[in-house]
Design an enzyme around this catalytic site. Structure first.
Site, PDB file in Angstrom:
ATOM      1  N   GLN A 141      50.219  36.282  45.516  1.00  0.00           N
ATOM      2  CA  GLN A 141      49.395  37.417  46.511  1.00  0.00           C
ATOM      3  C   GLN A 141      50.882  39.034  46.303  1.00  0.00           C
ATOM      4  OE1 GLN A 141      49.178  33.682  47.703  1.00  0.00           O
ATOM      5  NE2 GLN A 141      47.288  33.986  46.114  1.00  0.00           N
ATOM      6  N   ASP A 181      47.759  40.926  42.636  1.00  0.00           N
ATOM      7  CA  ASP A 181      47.415  41.612  41.296  1.00  0.00           C
ATOM      8  C   ASP A 181      48.142  42.795  40.707  1.00  0.00           C
ATOM      9  OD1 ASP A 181      45.535  39.650  41.469  1.00  0.00           O
ATOM     10  OD2 ASP A 181      44.022  41.903  42.818  1.00  0.00           O
ATOM     11  N   LYS A 213      52.043  40.438  37.860  1.00  0.00           N
ATOM     12  CA  LYS A 213      53.224  38.957  38.624  1.00  0.00           C
ATOM     13  C   LYS A 213      53.704  38.016  36.853  1.00  0.00           C
ATOM     14  CE  LYS A 213      51.837  38.453  42.321  1.00  0.00           C
ATOM     15  NZ  LYS A 213      50.359  38.914  42.186  1.00  0.00           N
ATOM     16  N   GLY A 261      45.017  34.530  40.761  1.00  0.00           N
ATOM     17  CA  GLY A 261      44.915  34.682  39.406  1.00  0.00           C
ATOM     18  C   GLY A 261      45.824  35.691  38.921  1.00  0.00           C
ATOM     19  N   HIS A 262      46.491  34.856  37.635  1.00  0.00           N
ATOM     20  CA  HIS A 262      47.637  35.618  37.226  1.00  0.00           C
ATOM     21  C   HIS A 262      46.943  35.666  35.850  1.00  0.00           C
ATOM     22  CE1 HIS A 262      51.183  34.761  40.453  1.00  0.00           C
ATOM     23  NE2 HIS A 262      49.435  35.270  41.049  1.00  0.00           N
ATOM     24  N   THR A 305      37.870  36.550  41.302  1.00  0.00           N
ATOM     25  CA  THR A 305      36.528  36.198  42.495  1.00  0.00           C
ATOM     26  C   THR A 305      35.899  37.490  41.700  1.00  0.00           C
ATOM     27  OG1 THR A 305      37.342  37.722  43.838  1.00  0.00           O
ATOM     28  CG2 THR A 305      37.575  36.289  44.542  1.00  0.00           C
ATOM     29  N   ARG A 354      48.314  19.064  61.076  1.00  0.00           N
ATOM     30  CA  ARG A 354      49.139  17.328  61.110  1.00  0.00           C
ATOM     31  C   ARG A 354      47.892  16.753  60.721  1.00  0.00           C
ATOM     32  NH1 ARG A 354      53.292  18.568  65.594  1.00  0.00           N
ATOM     33  NH2 ARG A 354      51.095  19.917  65.454  1.00  0.00           N
ATOM     34  N   THR A 377      46.951  36.930  53.409  1.00  0.00           N
ATOM     35  CA  THR A 377      46.471  35.318  52.905  1.00  0.00           C
ATOM     36  C   THR A 377      47.248  34.250  54.371  1.00  0.00           C
ATOM     37  OG1 THR A 377      46.308  33.878  51.367  1.00  0.00           O
ATOM     38  CG2 THR A 377      48.542  34.950  51.682  1.00  0.00           C
TER      39      THR A 377
HETATM   40  P1  GDP Z   1      49.265  38.789  39.363  1.00  0.00           P
HETATM   41  O1  GDP Z   1      48.246  38.294  39.693  1.00  0.00           O
HETATM   42  O2  GDP Z   1      50.136  40.306  39.890  1.00  0.00           O
HETATM   43  O3  GDP Z   1      49.331  38.007  37.810  1.00  0.00           O
HETATM   44  O4  GDP Z   1      47.934  40.325  38.790  1.00  0.00           O
HETATM   45  P2  GDP Z   1      46.827  39.981  37.728  1.00  0.00           P
HETATM   46  O5  GDP Z   1      46.483  39.393  36.753  1.00  0.00           O
HETATM   47  O6  GDP Z   1      45.622  39.385  38.454  1.00  0.00           O
HETATM   48  O7  GDP Z   1      46.030  41.330  37.721  1.00  0.00           O
HETATM   49  C1  GDP Z   1      46.787  42.291  36.702  1.00  0.00           C
HETATM   50  C2  GDP Z   1      46.291  42.958  35.115  1.00  0.00           C
HETATM   51  O8  GDP Z   1      46.422  43.588  34.459  1.00  0.00           O
HETATM   52  C3  GDP Z   1      45.361  41.169  34.086  1.00  0.00           C
HETATM   53  O9  GDP Z   1      44.479  41.768  33.954  1.00  0.00           O
HETATM   54  C4  GDP Z   1      46.578  42.535  33.358  1.00  0.00           C
HETATM   55  O10 GDP Z   1      46.454  41.647  31.900  1.00  0.00           O
HETATM   56  C5  GDP Z   1      46.743  43.349  33.713  1.00  0.00           C
HETATM   57  N1  GDP Z   1      47.847  44.181  33.140  1.00  0.00           N
HETATM   58  C6  GDP Z   1      48.960  44.027  32.948  1.00  0.00           C
HETATM   59  N2  GDP Z   1      50.059  45.198  32.529  1.00  0.00           N
HETATM   60  C7  GDP Z   1      49.838  45.851  32.823  1.00  0.00           C
HETATM   61  C8  GDP Z   1      49.683  47.278  32.247  1.00  0.00           C
HETATM   62  O11 GDP Z   1      51.269  47.529  32.219  1.00  0.00           O
HETATM   63  N3  GDP Z   1      48.526  47.826  32.174  1.00  0.00           N
HETATM   64  C9  GDP Z   1      47.692  48.436  31.690  1.00  0.00           C
HETATM   65  N4  GDP Z   1      46.451  48.510  31.921  1.00  0.00           N
HETATM   66  N5  GDP Z   1      46.826  46.730  32.487  1.00  0.00           N
HETATM   67  C10 GDP Z   1      48.240  45.596  33.078  1.00  0.00           C
HETATM   68  P1  IMO Z   2      46.968  37.011  42.940  1.00  0.00           P
HETATM   69  O1  IMO Z   2      48.558  35.997  43.083  1.00  0.00           O
HETATM   70  C1  IMO Z   2      44.713  39.595  45.061  1.00  0.00           C
HETATM   71  C2  IMO Z   2      43.427  38.296  49.135  1.00  0.00           C
HETATM   72  C3  IMO Z   2      41.645  38.426  49.416  1.00  0.00           C
HETATM   73  C4  IMO Z   2      42.050  38.145  50.726  1.00  0.00           C
HETATM   74  C5  IMO Z   2      42.916  38.182  51.320  1.00  0.00           C
HETATM   75  C6  IMO Z   2      43.222  36.571  52.364  1.00  0.00           C
HETATM   76  O2  IMO Z   2      47.153  36.979  41.832  1.00  0.00           O
HETATM   77  O3  IMO Z   2      48.265  38.337  43.259  1.00  0.00           O
HETATM   78  P2  IMO Z   2      42.776  34.207  50.991  1.00  0.00           P
HETATM   79  O4  IMO Z   2      41.597  33.469  50.033  1.00  0.00           O
HETATM   80  O5  IMO Z   2      44.044  33.425  50.126  1.00  0.00           O
HETATM   81  O6  IMO Z   2      42.643  34.006  52.445  1.00  0.00           O
HETATM   82  O7  IMO Z   2      42.133  35.732  51.316  1.00  0.00           O
HETATM   83  O8  IMO Z   2      43.605  38.308  50.217  1.00  0.00           O
HETATM   84  N1  IMO Z   2      44.161  37.651  48.463  1.00  0.00           N
HETATM   85  C7  IMO Z   2      44.706  38.901  47.492  1.00  0.00           C
HETATM   86  N2  IMO Z   2      44.305  39.835  47.067  1.00  0.00           N
HETATM   87  N3  IMO Z   2      45.623  38.278  44.747  1.00  0.00           N
HETATM   88  C8  IMO Z   2      45.520  37.623  45.212  1.00  0.00           C
HETATM   89  O9  IMO Z   2      46.633  36.510  44.388  1.00  0.00           O
HETATM   90  C9  IMO Z   2      44.888  37.539  45.939  1.00  0.00           C
HETATM   91  N4  IMO Z   2      45.538  36.406  47.419  1.00  0.00           N
HETATM   92  C10 IMO Z   2      44.382  36.222  48.529  1.00  0.00           C
HETATM   93  O10 IMO Z   2      41.047  39.004  48.546  1.00  0.00           O
HETATM   94  O11 IMO Z   2      41.668  39.303  50.743  1.00  0.00           O
HETATM   95 MG    MG Z   3      45.721  39.000  40.562  1.00  0.00          MG
END
Ligand code: GDP
Ligand code: IMO
Ligand code: MG
Length: 469
Positions: free
Chosen positions: A268, A53, A56, A80-81, A345, A184, A283
């Site tokens: 991740q 999170d 990315k 979740g991107h 989640t 497998r 993970t």
């Molecule tokens: P990812 O899984 O690495 O793609 O990240 P997520 O989307 O799960 O979480 C990043 C969150 O931060 C999202 O809600 C983005 O819209 C938000 N976000 C991204 N860059 C920034 C930033 O510079 N500042 C703030 N406040 N939010 C950001």
């Molecule tokens: P993005 O790509 C944050 C965490 C879960 C748990 C552990 C194992 O959005 O950054 P899993 O379901 O993969 O077996 O869970 O990894 N986890 C993440 N935490 N961002 C993610 O993806 C994650 N994908 C898995 O919360 O602790």
């Molecule tokens: Mg995410």
């Protein structure tokens, strides 16, 4: 809290120099502690350096137009991107974050585990909003399928605890699907959805799974495993995904030979890497830079630009050690301002100070060339900030990231205090416009992890990004 007294944080830190050519897709010129280098780039990678999170998705969406193909190569619907385009917010789980650029191909490579129900929902969700993912999306025939029994298994094993703590998975069937891939015998790949003996295969696996899972799963959960219904579901999936399934491995190799530019989208974060992360609280895939080649089929020799993404603080979802976690009002303040709730989640993310010991480790592990430092705006209103520069473990000061989760759990952070800037930076668009204390914070992080900063983010929108490249 332990403070590091050995260094005056107000001393001018050495700004690491960093330059990239105007056309980032062709030539990257940069200078770091090892001197000045110039390289031609075929594949650029975006890798999370913390526990996921790190934003990315935002960076991949921004960089996508400079490339020809965006590739997701590990993880699955646990990811979740978020991509923000104007007023529209897109949450992508399987589909690469380049999908909003219609001229760019998006590939889901063999290392991803695909849950077809969710993938089809994602495709339909995008279509309902005017995006046409079927025109520029390919999924690998080699990718493994997350099947209904994997959900049963994930929930059942998630109820178990390790050393008093549950992994707290996303319940997306990720671990069980990768387990079957490595095992497998009970694996289903995308290509199997089109094979003549699919019905027999499903029947055999369901019979085995009902026996194997019976000590762990609830009877009602086992009841859901009906071979005929699952077979029908597979046929529906194969019809819906039919035109998207392809041999992405040879496709990517051909495109590289033709001079095309790839952007590899990690899911991740490096601390969740199955081999190098905070095992067992990780993970089931190689989420650090080491996973790019294996998951995508792109040979390492093409991969020559790695961007590490980190938040200006730390977060973690699920169980496991987190030395700089703040279980207090400051942690809540970061969660509130940063809206730190899981994209997949909805769980509240655990929040804490920036951990330079951990990020220095992952920056080296993932071989990053430069850092993209996100969420600087979230730290706008703090009188003082803390950065973890070492750990204290059983009375000893260490700067090497420990191998055992049990040791990390006992690590006490040694902090360096830096002055906050108490000023909203969400409107900043140039490095020079950051308050002095914000620049000192950026410089200090760069210095602590020995990597230059190439991108700064001050909000979720595309324009809230400062490219120093
Ligand atoms: P990812 O899984 O690495 O793609 O990240 P997520 O989307 O799960 O979480 C990043 C969150 O931060 C999202 O809600 C983005 O819209 C938000 N976000 C991204 N860059 C920034 C930033 O510079 N500042 C703030 N406040 N939010 C950001
Ligand atoms: P993005 O790509 C944050 C965490 C879960 C748990 C552990 C194992 O959005 O950054 P899993 O379901 O993969 O077996 O869970 O990894 N986890 C993440 N935490 N961002 C993610 O993806 C994650 N994908 C898995 O919360 O602790
Ligand atoms: Mg995410």
């Amino acid at each position: 809290m332990t403070l590091d007294q050995t260094r005056d944080p107000l001393l001018d830190s050495k700004v690491l120099r960093f330059r990239v050519g105007a056309d980032c897709t062709n030539v990257v010129r940069y200078s770091d502690l090892n001197g000045f280098r110039e390289i031609s780039v075929a594949a650029t990678c975006v890798i999370g350096l913390q526990w996921g999170d790190e934003a990315k998705g935002k960076l991949v969406d921004l960089l996508a137009p400079r490339h020809d193909i965006v590739v997701r190569y590990q993880g699955g619907a646990n990811a979740g991107h978020t991509v923000v385009s104007g007023k529209e917010v897109y949450k992508l789980h399987h589909i690469p974050s380049g999908i909003l650029s219609s001229s760019i191909m998006n590939v889901i490579a063999p290392g991803v585990v695909i849950e077809p129900n969710m993938l089809i929902k994602e495709i339909e969700g995008l279509e309902a909003r005017g995006v046409q993912p079927r025109k520029n999306l390919m999924i690998s025939e080699r990718a493994h399928v997350v099947m209904p029994w994997h959900f049963v298994e994930d929930r059942a094993t998630n109820r178990a605890v390790i050393a008093g703590e549950s992994i707290g998975t996303t319940n997306r069937g990720i671990g069980p699907c990768y387990r079957d891939k490595v095992g497998r015998t009970h694996a289903v790949r995308i290509t199997d959805l089109y094979s003549d003996d699919l019905r027999t295969k499903i029947k055999e696996i369901v019979d085995a799974k009902r026996i194997l899972l019976s000590p762990l799963a609830e009877p009602a959960e086992l009841e859901t495993l009906d071979a005929d219904k699952i077979y029908d579901q597979c046929i529906a999936w194969s019809k819906s995904l039919g035109s998207l399934a392809a041999d992405t491995t040879n496709y990517l190799l051909d495109e590289l030979d033709a001079g095309k530019k790839l952007l590899m989208e990690g899911a991740q974060g490096s601390l969740l890497d199955i081999d190098h992360g905070t095992f067992p609280f990780v993970t089931s895939s190689n989420a650090s830079g080491v996973g790019v080649s294996g998951g995508s089929g792109v040979p390492a020799r093409w991969i020559d630009n790695v961007i590490g993404v980190a938040k200006a603080y730390s977060t973690r979802v699920g169980g496991g050690p987190f030395p700089t976690e703040l279980n207090d009002a400051t942690g809540q303040k970061i969660r509130d301002i940063g809206r730190e709730y899981g994209t997949t989640t909805g769980r509240p993310r655990r929040c804490g100070w920036f951990d330079a010991v951990a990020v220095r480790y992952t920056a080296r592990l993932s071989g990053i060339h430069y850092l993209s430092l996100m969420m600087m705006d979230v730290l706008s209103h703090f009188d003082e900030l803390y950065v973890c520069v070492a750990y204290e473990l059983h009375g000893e000061r260490i700067t090497r990231f420990p191998c055992r989760a049990e040791d990390l759990k006992h690590c006490k952070p040694v902090y360096e205090k830096l002055p906050g800037w108490n000023q909203d930076v969400s409107g900043v668009r140039k490095l020079e416009d950051f308050p002095l204390n914000a620049r000192k914070y950026i410089d200090r992080i760069s210095e602590l992890i020995s990597v230059p900063v190439g991108v700064l983010s001050v909000g979720p929108d595309r324009e809230q990004t400062i490219f120093l490249i």
